[in-house]
Motif scaffolding. Structure first.
Motif, PDB file in Angstrom:
ATOM      1  N   GLN A  90     -31.396  22.091   1.741  1.00  0.00           N
ATOM      2  CA  GLN A  90     -32.669  22.815   1.734  1.00  0.00           C
ATOM      3  C   GLN A  90     -32.471  24.253   1.245  1.00  0.00           C
ATOM      4  O   GLN A  90     -33.300  24.776   0.482  1.00  0.00           O
ATOM      5  CB  GLN A  90     -33.288  22.824   3.131  1.00  0.00           C
ATOM      6  CG  GLN A  90     -33.677  21.439   3.656  1.00  0.00           C
ATOM      7  CD  GLN A  90     -32.574  20.793   4.474  1.00  0.00           C
ATOM      8  OE1 GLN A  90     -31.394  20.914   4.138  1.00  0.00           O
ATOM      9  NE2 GLN A  90     -32.962  20.120   5.538  1.00  0.00           N
ATOM     10  N   ALA A  91     -31.401  24.888   1.685  1.00  0.00           N
ATOM     11  CA  ALA A  91     -31.125  26.256   1.252  1.00  0.00           C
ATOM     12  C   ALA A  91     -30.893  26.306  -0.253  1.00  0.00           C
ATOM     13  O   ALA A  91     -31.399  27.199  -0.946  1.00  0.00           O
ATOM     14  CB  ALA A  91     -29.904  26.802   1.986  1.00  0.00           C
ATOM     15  N   ARG A  92     -30.142  25.332  -0.774  1.00  0.00           N
ATOM     16  CA  ARG A  92     -29.862  25.308  -2.217  1.00  0.00           C
ATOM     17  C   ARG A  92     -31.149  25.148  -3.021  1.00  0.00           C
ATOM     18  O   ARG A  92     -31.329  25.805  -4.063  1.00  0.00           O
ATOM     19  CB  ARG A  92     -28.883  24.180  -2.540  1.00  0.00           C
ATOM     20  CG  ARG A  92     -28.530  24.106  -4.044  1.00  0.00           C
ATOM     21  CD  ARG A  92     -27.514  23.019  -4.349  1.00  0.00           C
ATOM     22  NE  ARG A  92     -26.207  23.370  -3.791  1.00  0.00           N
ATOM     23  CZ  ARG A  92     -25.690  22.828  -2.698  1.00  0.00           C
ATOM     24  NH1 ARG A  92     -26.381  21.919  -2.017  1.00  0.00           N
ATOM     25  NH2 ARG A  92     -24.505  23.185  -2.275  1.00  0.00           N
ATOM     26  N   ALA A  93     -32.035  24.292  -2.560  1.00  0.00           N
ATOM     27  CA  ALA A  93     -33.291  24.063  -3.286  1.00  0.00           C
ATOM     28  C   ALA A  93     -34.124  25.337  -3.337  1.00  0.00           C
ATOM     29  O   ALA A  93     -34.675  25.702  -4.391  1.00  0.00           O
ATOM     30  CB  ALA A  93     -34.077  22.932  -2.621  1.00  0.00           C
ATOM     31  N   ILE A  94     -34.223  26.028  -2.214  1.00  0.00           N
ATOM     32  CA  ILE A  94     -35.021  27.258  -2.156  1.00  0.00           C
ATOM     33  C   ILE A  94     -34.395  28.350  -3.014  1.00  0.00           C
ATOM     34  O   ILE A  94     -35.085  29.034  -3.783  1.00  0.00           O
ATOM     35  CB  ILE A  94     -35.162  27.725  -0.699  1.00  0.00           C
ATOM     36  CG1 ILE A  94     -36.042  26.747   0.090  1.00  0.00           C
ATOM     37  CG2 ILE A  94     -35.758  29.133  -0.628  1.00  0.00           C
ATOM     38  CD1 ILE A  94     -36.133  27.052   1.574  1.00  0.00           C
ATOM     39  N   TRP A  95     -33.082  28.526  -2.913  1.00  0.00           N
ATOM     40  CA  TRP A  95     -32.417  29.587  -3.670  1.00  0.00           C
ATOM     41  C   TRP A  95     -32.412  29.297  -5.167  1.00  0.00           C
ATOM     42  O   TRP A  95     -32.510  30.215  -5.979  1.00  0.00           O
ATOM     43  CB  TRP A  95     -30.990  29.763  -3.159  1.00  0.00           C
ATOM     44  CG  TRP A  95     -30.924  30.607  -1.912  1.00  0.00           C
ATOM     45  CD1 TRP A  95     -31.945  31.312  -1.352  1.00  0.00           C
ATOM     46  CD2 TRP A  95     -29.777  30.823  -1.095  1.00  0.00           C
ATOM     47  NE1 TRP A  95     -31.511  31.973  -0.217  1.00  0.00           N
ATOM     48  CE2 TRP A  95     -30.190  31.696  -0.036  1.00  0.00           C
ATOM     49  CE3 TRP A  95     -28.459  30.387  -1.130  1.00  0.00           C
ATOM     50  CZ2 TRP A  95     -29.311  32.126   0.950  1.00  0.00           C
ATOM     51  CZ3 TRP A  95     -27.584  30.807  -0.140  1.00  0.00           C
ATOM     52  CH2 TRP A  95     -28.003  31.672   0.886  1.00  0.00           C
ATOM     53  N   THR A  96     -32.261  28.029  -5.540  1.00  0.00           N
ATOM     54  CA  THR A  96     -32.275  27.674  -6.968  1.00  0.00           C
ATOM     55  C   THR A  96     -33.612  28.025  -7.588  1.00  0.00           C
ATOM     56  O   THR A  96     -33.684  28.572  -8.697  1.00  0.00           O
ATOM     57  CB  THR A  96     -31.977  26.177  -7.151  1.00  0.00           C
ATOM     58  OG1 THR A  96     -30.676  25.875  -6.623  1.00  0.00           O
ATOM     59  CG2 THR A  96     -32.010  25.801  -8.625  1.00  0.00           C
ATOM     60  N   GLU A  97     -34.682  27.727  -6.874  1.00  0.00           N
ATOM     61  CA  GLU A  97     -36.021  28.057  -7.369  1.00  0.00           C
ATOM     62  C   GLU A  97     -36.214  29.569  -7.458  1.00  0.00           C
ATOM     63  O   GLU A  97     -36.807  30.071  -8.418  1.00  0.00           O
ATOM     64  CB  GLU A  97     -37.077  27.442  -6.448  1.00  0.00           C
ATOM     65  CG  GLU A  97     -38.510  27.669  -6.900  1.00  0.00           C
ATOM     66  CD  GLU A  97     -38.808  27.078  -8.264  1.00  0.00           C
ATOM     67  OE1 GLU A  97     -39.660  27.641  -8.989  1.00  0.00           O
ATOM     68  OE2 GLU A  97     -38.179  26.059  -8.617  1.00  0.00           O
ATOM     69  N   LEU A  98     -35.703  30.294  -6.469  1.00  0.00           N
ATOM     70  CA  LEU A  98     -35.817  31.752  -6.494  1.00  0.00           C
ATOM     71  C   LEU A  98     -35.041  32.328  -7.657  1.00  0.00           C
ATOM     72  O   LEU A  98     -35.507  33.257  -8.334  1.00  0.00           O
ATOM     73  CB  LEU A  98     -35.306  32.346  -5.174  1.00  0.00           C
ATOM     74  CG  LEU A  98     -35.233  33.873  -5.080  1.00  0.00           C
ATOM     75  CD1 LEU A  98     -36.616  34.498  -5.296  1.00  0.00           C
ATOM     76  CD2 LEU A  98     -34.661  34.300  -3.737  1.00  0.00           C
TER      77      LEU A  98
ATOM     78  N   GLU B  37     -26.659  34.692  -6.626  1.00  0.00           N
ATOM     79  CA  GLU B  37     -25.826  33.752  -7.382  1.00  0.00           C
ATOM     80  C   GLU B  37     -24.528  33.452  -6.632  1.00  0.00           C
ATOM     81  O   GLU B  37     -24.075  32.295  -6.595  1.00  0.00           O
ATOM     82  CB  GLU B  37     -25.525  34.329  -8.765  1.00  0.00           C
ATOM     83  CG  GLU B  37     -26.740  34.378  -9.684  1.00  0.00           C
ATOM     84  CD  GLU B  37     -26.460  35.111 -10.985  1.00  0.00           C
ATOM     85  OE1 GLU B  37     -27.152  34.827 -11.989  1.00  0.00           O
ATOM     86  OE2 GLU B  37     -25.541  35.977 -10.998  1.00  0.00           O
ATOM     87  N   GLN B  38     -23.940  34.484  -6.043  1.00  0.00           N
ATOM     88  CA  GLN B  38     -22.691  34.300  -5.301  1.00  0.00           C
ATOM     89  C   GLN B  38     -22.912  33.417  -4.075  1.00  0.00           C
ATOM     90  O   GLN B  38     -22.118  32.517  -3.795  1.00  0.00           O
ATOM     91  CB  GLN B  38     -22.114  35.651  -4.898  1.00  0.00           C
ATOM     92  CG  GLN B  38     -20.788  35.548  -4.158  1.00  0.00           C
ATOM     93  CD  GLN B  38     -20.230  36.917  -3.799  1.00  0.00           C
ATOM     94  OE1 GLN B  38     -20.858  37.949  -4.047  1.00  0.00           O
ATOM     95  NE2 GLN B  38     -19.076  36.928  -3.186  1.00  0.00           N
ATOM     96  N   ARG B  39     -23.972  33.713  -3.336  1.00  0.00           N
ATOM     97  CA  ARG B  39     -24.247  32.908  -2.142  1.00  0.00           C
ATOM     98  C   ARG B  39     -24.542  31.454  -2.510  1.00  0.00           C
ATOM     99  O   ARG B  39     -24.117  30.521  -1.809  1.00  0.00           O
ATOM    100  CB  ARG B  39     -25.428  33.511  -1.370  1.00  0.00           C
ATOM    101  CG  ARG B  39     -25.133  34.852  -0.724  1.00  0.00           C
ATOM    102  CD  ARG B  39     -26.390  35.432  -0.090  1.00  0.00           C
ATOM    103  NE  ARG B  39     -26.185  36.773   0.423  1.00  0.00           N
ATOM    104  CZ  ARG B  39     -25.821  37.066   1.678  1.00  0.00           C
ATOM    105  NH1 ARG B  39     -25.619  36.079   2.540  1.00  0.00           N
ATOM    106  NH2 ARG B  39     -25.681  38.305   2.057  1.00  0.00           N
ATOM    107  N   LEU B  40     -25.254  31.254  -3.611  1.00  0.00           N
ATOM    108  CA  LEU B  40     -25.583  29.903  -4.042  1.00  0.00           C
ATOM    109  C   LEU B  40     -24.317  29.132  -4.433  1.00  0.00           C
ATOM    110  O   LEU B  40     -24.160  27.943  -4.097  1.00  0.00           O
ATOM    111  CB  LEU B  40     -26.556  29.962  -5.229  1.00  0.00           C
ATOM    112  CG  LEU B  40     -27.225  28.674  -5.703  1.00  0.00           C
ATOM    113  CD1 LEU B  40     -27.938  27.981  -4.551  1.00  0.00           C
ATOM    114  CD2 LEU B  40     -28.211  28.981  -6.831  1.00  0.00           C
ATOM    115  N   ALA B  41     -23.404  29.812  -5.118  1.00  0.00           N
ATOM    116  CA  ALA B  41     -22.150  29.176  -5.528  1.00  0.00           C
ATOM    117  C   ALA B  41     -21.264  28.820  -4.337  1.00  0.00           C
ATOM    118  O   ALA B  41     -20.457  27.886  -4.416  1.00  0.00           O
ATOM    119  CB  ALA B  41     -21.398  30.082  -6.498  1.00  0.00           C
ATOM    120  N   GLN B  42     -21.408  29.563  -3.239  1.00  0.00           N
ATOM    121  CA  GLN B  42     -20.554  29.350  -2.073  1.00  0.00           C
ATOM    122  C   GLN B  42     -21.099  28.304  -1.107  1.00  0.00           C
ATOM    123  O   GLN B  42     -20.424  27.956  -0.138  1.00  0.00           O
ATOM    124  CB  GLN B  42     -20.365  30.683  -1.321  1.00  0.00           C
ATOM    125  CG  GLN B  42     -19.531  31.697  -2.082  1.00  0.00           C
ATOM    126  CD  GLN B  42     -19.469  33.039  -1.388  1.00  0.00           C
ATOM    127  OE1 GLN B  42     -20.259  33.327  -0.484  1.00  0.00           O
ATOM    128  NE2 GLN B  42     -18.533  33.886  -1.804  1.00  0.00           N
TER     129      GLN B  42
END
Length: 203
Positions: A172-180, A195-200
């Motif tokens: 769920q976090a990945r989906a929200i951050w990817t859209e942002l 970007e860093q948080r998403l990659a981690q």
């Protein structure tokens, strides 16, 4: 001696904010409350009679909180009025380990500024911490309310995603951050951090 130093520092901070802070009168109450909260924390946990010694700080959670506060300020929209003052008081309460006090401060601010998206984001963050890192329905409502008031505000999806990630809901976090990230301006100061948080994210 410890009490004299603590009282002196509180007086200096309060005097400096009063003289140079250019804050509205409504801001004095939350700032005074934050200073008193700090003194109360010292009264409960301070040990001025103990001999001093050097220690190596290893509390990564406090550093993470500081980083999150910095990101929220970068994303903030409210620059005027009493909203930032209430958030300042709430940040002080969070640093002192009192998320419930932070929730109280921000709710007081929302009574004066019910359309301030930054206050709603701050409320969501404080509720997550107060709930032990879990995303409660009240925190979800706060993030959704901020997004409703300011649809292009990056704060609500960023911190909603952060709360989900910290509670183990990585998909769920990945989906929200990817859209942002898709709609983030190229020069956004918080883009690299996102970007860093998403990659981690695990998985």
């Amino acid at each position: 001696m410890g009490w004299l130093i603590a009282l002196g520092l509180a007086a200096i901070v309060g005097g400096a904010l009063w003289k140079w802070g250019h804050l509205p009168r409504s801001a004095f109450e939350p700032i005074a409350a934050a200073l008193l909260l700090g003194l109360a924390g010292y009264a409960l946990q301070g040990s001025p009679r103990q001999p001093g010694h050097l220690v190596q700080a290893d509390d990564t959670s406090s550093r993470a909180n500081e980083a999150e506060i910095a990101v929220r300020k970068e994303m903030g929209r409210a620059r005027f009025g009493s909203g930032p003052s209430w958030l300042m008081a709430a940040d002080g309460a969070m640093r002192a380990g009192s998320p419930l006090a932070a929730v109280t401060f921000i709710r007081s601010g929302l009574k004066e500024n019910p359309r301030d998206p930054d206050l709603w984001v701050g409320l969501g963050n404080a509720l997550v911490v107060h709930n032990g890192g879990l995303v409660s329905p009240a925190a979800t409502f706060a993030f959704q309310k901020a997004a409703e008031i300011s649809p292009d505000h990056p704060g609500p999806p960023f911190f909603m995603g952060l709360a989900l990630a910290q509670s183990g809901q990585f998909a769920q976090a990945r989906a929200i951050w990817t859209e942002l990230l898709k709609r983030a301006p190229a020069d956004a100061p918080w883009k690299a951090d996102l970007e860093q948080r998403l990659a981690q994210l695990p998985g």
